[in-house]
Design a protein around this motif. Structure first.
Motif, PDB file in Angstrom:
ATOM      1  N   MET A   3      42.610  25.036  51.540  1.00 57.31           N
ATOM      2  CA  MET A   3      44.092  25.178  51.344  1.00 57.31           C
ATOM      3  C   MET A   3      44.679  24.204  50.423  1.00 57.31           C
ATOM      4  O   MET A   3      45.714  24.382  49.870  1.00 57.31           O
ATOM      5  CB  MET A   3      44.738  24.748  52.573  1.00 57.31           C
ATOM      6  N   SER A   4      43.648  23.170  49.987  1.00 54.57           N
ATOM      7  CA  SER A   4      44.148  22.230  48.839  1.00 54.57           C
ATOM      8  C   SER A   4      44.164  22.930  47.490  1.00 54.57           C
ATOM      9  O   SER A   4      45.036  22.801  46.622  1.00 54.57           O
ATOM     10  CB  SER A   4      42.867  21.354  48.673  1.00 54.57           C
ATOM     11  N   THR A   5      43.596  24.127  47.528  1.00 53.65           N
ATOM     12  CA  THR A   5      43.541  25.112  46.192  1.00 53.65           C
ATOM     13  C   THR A   5      44.949  25.445  45.965  1.00 53.65           C
ATOM     14  O   THR A   5      45.747  25.396  45.026  1.00 53.65           O
ATOM     15  CB  THR A   5      42.572  26.021  46.333  1.00 53.65           C
ATOM     16  N   TYR A   6      45.475  25.911  47.082  1.00 53.83           N
ATOM     17  CA  TYR A   6      46.972  26.390  46.845  1.00 53.83           C
ATOM     18  C   TYR A   6      47.998  25.429  46.852  1.00 53.83           C
ATOM     19  O   TYR A   6      48.936  25.460  46.433  1.00 53.83           O
ATOM     20  CB  TYR A   6      47.115  27.505  48.345  1.00 53.83           C
ATOM     21  N   SER A   7      47.872  24.155  47.628  1.00 55.29           N
ATOM     22  CA  SER A   7      48.785  23.261  47.502  1.00 55.29           C
ATOM     23  C   SER A   7      48.812  22.697  46.228  1.00 55.29           C
ATOM     24  O   SER A   7      50.007  22.379  45.578  1.00 55.29           O
ATOM     25  CB  SER A   7      48.457  22.089  48.602  1.00 55.29           C
ATOM     26  N   SER A   8      47.736  22.558  45.322  1.00 56.45           N
ATOM     27  CA  SER A   8      47.660  22.178  44.150  1.00 56.45           C
ATOM     28  C   SER A   8      48.407  23.150  43.123  1.00 56.45           C
ATOM     29  O   SER A   8      49.115  22.827  42.158  1.00 56.45           O
ATOM     30  CB  SER A   8      46.316  21.790  43.456  1.00 56.45           C
ATOM     31  N   LEU A   9      48.156  24.404  43.421  1.00 56.44           N
ATOM     32  CA  LEU A   9      48.739  25.492  42.690  1.00 56.44           C
ATOM     33  C   LEU A   9      50.437  25.490  42.888  1.00 56.44           C
ATOM     34  O   LEU A   9      51.113  25.478  41.789  1.00 56.44           O
ATOM     35  CB  LEU A   9      48.169  26.757  43.208  1.00 56.44           C
ATOM     36  N   LEU A  10      50.917  25.065  44.134  1.00 52.71           N
ATOM     37  CA  LEU A  10      52.130  25.268  44.473  1.00 52.71           C
ATOM     38  C   LEU A  10      52.916  24.074  43.421  1.00 52.71           C
ATOM     39  O   LEU A  10      54.171  23.695  43.649  1.00 52.71           O
ATOM     40  CB  LEU A  10      52.612  25.236  45.714  1.00 52.71           C
ATOM     41  N   LYS A  11      52.153  22.564  43.450  1.00 52.56           N
ATOM     42  CA  LYS A  11      52.730  21.734  42.839  1.00 52.56           C
ATOM     43  C   LYS A  11      52.750  21.999  41.343  1.00 52.56           C
ATOM     44  O   LYS A  11      53.414  21.027  40.676  1.00 52.56           O
ATOM     45  CB  LYS A  11      51.796  20.586  43.249  1.00 52.56           C
ATOM     46  N   MET A  52      51.211  30.063  33.109  1.00 52.41           N
ATOM     47  CA  MET A  52      51.406  29.116  33.761  1.00 52.41           C
ATOM     48  C   MET A  52      50.453  28.101  34.184  1.00 52.41           C
ATOM     49  O   MET A  52      50.659  26.768  34.604  1.00 52.41           O
ATOM     50  CB  MET A  52      52.298  29.554  35.102  1.00 52.41           C
ATOM     51  N   VAL A  53      49.216  28.749  34.502  1.00 51.66           N
ATOM     52  CA  VAL A  53      48.329  27.775  34.934  1.00 51.66           C
ATOM     53  C   VAL A  53      46.765  28.082  34.318  1.00 51.66           C
ATOM     54  O   VAL A  53      46.749  28.847  33.320  1.00 51.66           O
ATOM     55  CB  VAL A  53      47.822  28.408  36.680  1.00 51.66           C
ATOM     56  N   ASN A  54      45.725  27.181  34.421  1.00 50.69           N
ATOM     57  CA  ASN A  54      44.784  27.292  33.781  1.00 50.69           C
ATOM     58  C   ASN A  54      43.824  28.286  34.182  1.00 50.69           C
ATOM     59  O   ASN A  54      44.047  28.837  35.326  1.00 50.69           O
ATOM     60  CB  ASN A  54      43.874  26.003  33.884  1.00 50.69           C
ATOM     61  N   SER A  55      42.742  28.810  33.630  1.00 52.33           N
ATOM     62  CA  SER A  55      42.167  30.139  33.943  1.00 52.33           C
ATOM     63  C   SER A  55      41.358  29.838  35.198  1.00 52.33           C
ATOM     64  O   SER A  55      41.126  30.810  35.874  1.00 52.33           O
ATOM     65  CB  SER A  55      41.114  30.448  32.908  1.00 52.33           C
ATOM     66  N   LYS A  56      40.964  28.591  35.638  1.00 52.11           N
ATOM     67  CA  LYS A  56      40.377  28.383  36.981  1.00 52.11           C
ATOM     68  C   LYS A  56      41.212  28.706  38.090  1.00 52.11           C
ATOM     69  O   LYS A  56      40.708  28.754  39.194  1.00 52.11           O
ATOM     70  CB  LYS A  56      39.819  26.855  36.942  1.00 52.11           C
ATOM     71  N   GLN A  57      42.650  28.376  38.066  1.00 51.15           N
ATOM     72  CA  GLN A  57      43.457  28.480  39.006  1.00 51.15           C
ATOM     73  C   GLN A  57      44.002  30.121  39.094  1.00 51.15           C
ATOM     74  O   GLN A  57      44.482  30.223  40.168  1.00 51.15           O
ATOM     75  CB  GLN A  57      44.636  27.750  38.842  1.00 51.15           C
ATOM     76  N   LEU A  58      43.494  30.890  38.174  1.00 55.28           N
ATOM     77  CA  LEU A  58      44.360  32.133  37.978  1.00 55.28           C
ATOM     78  C   LEU A  58      44.043  33.063  39.215  1.00 55.28           C
ATOM     79  O   LEU A  58      44.908  33.706  39.807  1.00 55.28           O
ATOM     80  CB  LEU A  58      44.004  32.738  36.665  1.00 55.28           C
ATOM     81  N   THR A  59      42.606  32.983  39.518  1.00 53.87           N
ATOM     82  CA  THR A  59      42.194  33.984  40.884  1.00 53.87           C
ATOM     83  C   THR A  59      42.840  33.636  42.019  1.00 53.87           C
ATOM     84  O   THR A  59      43.397  34.376  42.803  1.00 53.87           O
ATOM     85  CB  THR A  59      40.843  33.908  40.906  1.00 53.87           C
ATOM     86  N   ALA A  60      43.087  32.328  42.388  1.00 56.68           N
ATOM     87  CA  ALA A  60      43.762  32.002  43.307  1.00 56.68           C
ATOM     88  C   ALA A  60      45.187  32.025  43.398  1.00 56.68           C
ATOM     89  O   ALA A  60      45.992  32.381  44.380  1.00 56.68           O
ATOM     90  CB  ALA A  60      43.348  30.157  43.560  1.00 56.68           C
ATOM     91  N   LEU A  61      45.826  32.218  42.256  1.00 56.15           N
ATOM     92  CA  LEU A  61      47.258  32.395  42.036  1.00 56.15           C
ATOM     93  C   LEU A  61      47.713  33.853  42.171  1.00 56.15           C
ATOM     94  O   LEU A  61      48.434  34.265  43.020  1.00 56.15           O
ATOM     95  CB  LEU A  61      47.721  32.260  40.697  1.00 56.15           C
ATOM     96  N   PHE A  62      46.736  34.780  41.842  1.00 58.03           N
ATOM     97  CA  PHE A  62      46.663  36.236  41.798  1.00 58.03           C
ATOM     98  C   PHE A  62      46.559  36.463  43.568  1.00 58.03           C
ATOM     99  O   PHE A  62      47.273  37.367  44.006  1.00 58.03           O
ATOM    100  CB  PHE A  62      45.596  37.029  41.233  1.00 58.03           C
ATOM    101  N   SER A  63      45.864  35.669  44.253  1.00 61.85           N
ATOM    102  CA  SER A  63      45.410  35.793  45.747  1.00 61.85           C
ATOM    103  C   SER A  63      46.527  35.620  46.419  1.00 61.85           C
ATOM    104  O   SER A  63      47.213  36.309  47.538  1.00 61.85           O
ATOM    105  CB  SER A  63      44.196  35.163  46.031  1.00 61.85           C
ATOM    106  N   LEU A  64      47.294  34.470  46.152  1.00 62.53           N
ATOM    107  CA  LEU A  64      48.423  33.625  46.755  1.00 62.53           C
ATOM    108  C   LEU A  64      49.694  34.730  46.809  1.00 62.53           C
ATOM    109  O   LEU A  64      50.352  35.031  47.400  1.00 62.53           O
ATOM    110  CB  LEU A  64      48.653  32.586  46.302  1.00 62.53           C
ATOM    111  N   ASP A  65      49.632  35.403  45.374  1.00 55.75           N
ATOM    112  CA  ASP A  65      50.813  36.392  45.189  1.00 55.75           C
ATOM    113  C   ASP A  65      50.497  37.808  46.109  1.00 55.75           C
ATOM    114  O   ASP A  65      51.527  38.036  46.497  1.00 55.75           O
ATOM    115  CB  ASP A  65      50.758  36.687  43.674  1.00 55.75           C
ATOM    116  N   ALA A  66      49.353  38.270  45.886  1.00 56.63           N
ATOM    117  CA  ALA A  66      48.974  39.345  46.648  1.00 56.63           C
ATOM    118  C   ALA A  66      49.363  39.099  48.302  1.00 56.63           C
ATOM    119  O   ALA A  66      49.771  39.965  48.950  1.00 56.63           O
ATOM    120  CB  ALA A  66      47.683  39.799  46.681  1.00 56.63           C
ATOM    121  N   SER A  67      48.813  37.855  48.750  1.00 60.10           N
ATOM    122  CA  SER A  67      49.167  37.609  50.202  1.00 60.10           C
ATOM    123  C   SER A  67      50.533  37.563  50.467  1.00 60.10           C
ATOM    124  O   SER A  67      51.262  37.821  51.625  1.00 60.10           O
ATOM    125  CB  SER A  67      48.330  36.103  50.494  1.00 60.10           C
TER     126      SER A  67
END
Length: 403
Positions: free
Chosen positions: A1-9, A129-144
């Motif tokens: 979940m640290s991936t998503y917490s850093s995204l939301l920050k 808004m985010v770097n390329s390494k975070q993009l897949t996680a952001l798309f997944s967070l959005d879809a969720s």
């Protein structure tokens, strides 16, 4: 979940996700609200279905068209204009009580045609808004996160429409559209991102294998989900909470899957693997209409849904030019809308002929083809492991050879 917490920050990410979810909340409300409202006025579910069909056709046409306009006139102008027209059509359906069915159909069609292209807009903004390494996680967070729309929207609509007024249910959806739309439109990120005007003709972006693959598989995935919904409602009826609980579990599975697998790198088998999980769950659901069995099997199926959607968004983002991303996502959205309509229709025919289990037959068939297509067309699926996921820039530096 640290991936998503850093995204939301990351500055602006939490705000833009919340704003776009609020603006898109009516998507989970209007179909059911229109169905209940028009049926109450006309006494016919058939008439209500015609209005819904007209609205869906308008949305399907609008997907790539209004998305492309954002590159011509700018996101804020297109979003504002479509929001005003769409809100007006929602108000007309809510408060005109003596119109004929064709009039309601025309209003519904205009409303669908003017549905603000929030989804293509936000998925065009995300790579900036985010770097390329975070993009897949952001798309997944959005879809969720969008599962909130499909869980809470129908619940709110049903409660308000049955306990208070169908008119109020439609008005609440309109309030979400305008309030969330303004929040999104006025977000600083929307003003910072300028989509270049596409130099290609409308539809040419579909020649990109990843876009066409995402459009086809999205059509099949959403068709399968629509068939499941019809099968569940047919199995339990409207008299008790069972149908709502099972569908909520289905959506919770998608939410959990998206959060669990959002960080996994996207390889060439990513989409077929996720669709295999969806197919297995839906195929198992065919063997019993028991409440607990359907809850477990649809939880399994749901786990693959948000991750599959995230893969589709990622491979589109990584393979098209920035000026074409909004239109590409528009086509993907259109495919999903058509899938929802055809999935519901196919399930309806099979339910009439074979009972509630027919809905799950249709769902499993859609999901199986949805697994088969990316498996056979694996060469269309880019391998994004270790690659930049941001959209291809429309301009690039030209190397100069020394003289």
């Amino acid at each position: 979940m640290s991936t998503y917490s850093s995204l939301l920050k990351t500055p602006g990410v939490a705000r833009i996700i919340a704003a776009q979810l609020t603006a898109r909340f009516p998507f989970g409300m209007l179909s059911l609200a229109y169905l209940l409202h028009i049926e109450q006025i006309t006494g016919s579910y058939g008439a209500a279905g015609l209005v819904l069909a007209a609205t869906s056709i308008g949305q399907a046409i609008a997907g790539p068209l209004t998305s492309r306009w954002m590159g011509v006139w700018g996101m804020r102008r297109v979003l504002t204009l479509t929001m005003i027209v769409c809100a007006t059509s929602i108000g007309l359906i809510a408060f005109i009580v003596d119109a004929s069915v064709p009039v309601y159909m025309i209003i519904g069609f205009i409303g669908g045609l003017s549905m603000p292209p929030i989804q293509p807009a936000v998925r065009t903004i995300y790579p900036k808004m985010v770097n390329s390494k975070q993009l897949t996680a952001l798309f997944s967070l959005d879809a969720s996160a969008q599962e909130i729309i499909w869980v809470a929207g129908p619940v709110i609509t049903t409660f308000v429409a049955t306990q208070i007024s169908t008119t109020l249910a439609i008005v609440i959806a309109g309030v979400f559209l305008v309030g969330g739309g303004l929040w999104f439109i006025l977000s600083p990120e929307v003003g910072r991102v300028r989509i270049p005007r596409s130099k290609r003709k409308l539809g040419v972006v579909l020649s990109k294998p990843a876009v066409l693959l995402s459009t086809i598989v999205g059509f099949l995935l959403v068709g399968a989900c629509a068939a499941v919904e019809a099968g569940v409602v047919a199995a339990f009826g409207h008299g008790g909470p069972e149908a709502g609980i099972v569908l909520a579990v289905f959506a919770i599975g998608s939410l959990a899957g998206g959060l669990s697998f959002g960080h996994v790198p996207v390889g060439p088998w990513a989409l077929s693997r996720r669709m295999l999980g969806v197919f297995v769950g839906m195929a198992l659901a065919m063997f019993s209409l028991n409440f607990w069995w359907l809850g477990v099997t649809l939880l399994i199926a749901g786990i693959g849904i948000a991750p599959a959607l995230a893969v589709m968004f990622a491979i589109v983002s990584a393979t098209v030019k920035f000026s074409d991303t909004a239109e590409a996502y528009g086509w993907v959205g259109t495919g999903q809308l058509i899938g929802a309509a055809l999935g519901s229709a196919a399930a309806g025919f099979l339910i009439d002929a074979n009972g509630a289990v027919g809905g799950f037959w249709a769902a499993a068939a859609f999901a199986f083809v949805g697994f088969l297509i990316p498996t056979i067309l694996r060469s269309w699926h880019p391998d994004l492991r270790g690659r930049e996921l941001s959209s291809i820039p429309d301009t690039a530096p030209v190397p100069i050879q020394p003289s």
